[in-house]
Design an enzyme around this catalytic site. Structure first.
Site, short mmCIF file in Angstrom:
data_model
loop_
_atom_site.label_atom_id
_atom_site.label_comp_id
_atom_site.label_asym_id
_atom_site.label_seq_id
_atom_site.Cartn_x
_atom_site.Cartn_y
_atom_site.Cartn_z
N ASP A 125 -9.79 -51.39 -27.74
CA ASP A 125 -11.14 -51.75 -27.34
C ASP A 125 -12.00 -52.04 -28.57
O ASP A 125 -11.74 -51.52 -29.67
CB ASP A 125 -11.81 -50.60 -26.57
CG ASP A 125 -11.12 -50.31 -25.25
OD1 ASP A 125 -10.36 -51.17 -24.77
OD2 ASP A 125 -11.33 -49.20 -24.71
N VAL A 126 -13.04 -52.83 -28.38
CA VAL A 126 -13.98 -53.14 -29.47
C VAL A 126 -14.52 -51.85 -30.08
O VAL A 126 -14.65 -51.73 -31.30
CB VAL A 126 -15.13 -54.03 -28.96
CG1 VAL A 126 -16.23 -54.16 -30.01
CG2 VAL A 126 -14.62 -55.41 -28.57
#
Length: 294
Positions: A125-126
């Site tokens: 995930d970012v």
């Protein structure tokens, strides 16, 4: 099922995309336009007019501040991904990416996969930091994609969760799918994809517990969803119910979740290799505050 939920499952589209199709009259049930909240009934005749496919997202070669290369050879490159960086370009994302950072560093990756995801065999995930591998050769791409699918890769994360999970060592076996109401979230849902998370408590603080987490499956947001379902969300993960006051006290603006180690059989000769990432400053600082309070 509702039209948006049913078509999402049937066609593999997000519910947001399905809703947009229904708004333009692109979904007909027995010849009549259907709204996203209408119900799909067995035996109905369903017609869907799909939108034009989106153009491939361009990979922009932009240097990624703080992205360290842990290992590189002819087949793979292993990076330590910083926070705020996506694995690859996607519609609506204008920030930096691992693939763009590698391109800026002159590192060529495998051409397998969609144009914007070439070489990508798994994602973080970012807002999740840590170790990530990208395939450089076509052979490595094939071997690693199979390894992730067959679950022969060892993925270990460290997660700081609120409270104290009971038992302190355990396994969460709960299916995950898109959230029934919020398209940007995922949830434990009956009939979702099988999802298994193993965990062990490393250290218990007054307000939270540091866990060693091993993923048996790799669903989107799996760790965040599973611990949120247990009422022990990752500290700082406001999307999944974390306490904003605790996050503020610890100086966190994202979930405390770090891809600590990644182990796999090297595509070249099958030798087992393992790579480790140290905690970034924001996560280390949050632990320091908890230790001082303990």
């Amino acid at each position: 099922m509702r039209v948006d939920a049913g078509l999402s499952k049937l066609l593999g589209l997000s519910r947001t995309v399905v809703a947009a199709i229904t708004e333009t009259g692109g979904v007909l049930v027995d010849g009549r336009p259907a709204g996203k909240s209408d119900r799909l009934l067995a035996g109905s005749w369903l017609e869907v007019t799909l939108p034009e496919p989106e153009r491939p997202v361009e990979v922009r070669a932009i240097r990624v501040e703080g992205m360290e290369i842990l290992h590189e050879d002819d087949d793979v490159v292993v990076v330590d991904k910083p926070v705020g960086v996506a694995a690859h370009p996607s519609p609506g994302w204008s920030g930096t990416t691992v693939i763009g950072g590698l391109a800026a560093a002159g590192i060529r990756v495998s051409t397998s996969g969609a144009a914007e995801r070439q070489g990508v065999v798994h994602r973080l995930d970012v807002g999740t930091t840590g170790v990530m591998v990208v395939a450089k050769s076509e052979h490595a791409y094939t071997v690693l994609k199979r390894a992730f699918k067959e679950r022969t890769v060892e993925k270990r994360y460290h997660a700081l969760v609120q409270g104290h999970p009971d038992p302190s060592v355990g396994t969460i076996d709960a299916p995950i799918d898109r959230h029934p109401r919020h398209d940007y979230r995922w949830a434990v849902v009956a009939g979702g994809k099988p999802s298994i998370t193993h965990y062990e408590t490393i250290e218990a603080f007054r307000a939270a517990s540091l866990l060693d987490v091993k993923l048996e499956t790799g669903r989107t947001h799996q760790i965040r969803v599973h611990f949120s379902a247990l009422r022990h969300p990752c500290v700082g993960d406001l999307t999944y119910g974390a306490d904003p006051a605790l996050a503020k006290r610890l100086g966190l603006s994202r979930q405390w979740l770090h891809a600590r180690t990644l182990g796999f059989h090297h595509p070249a000769d099958g030798t087992w290799v393992e790579f480790t990432s140290e905690y970034p400053p924001d996560l280390a600082s949050a632990l320091g505050v908890l230790e001082a309070d303990y």
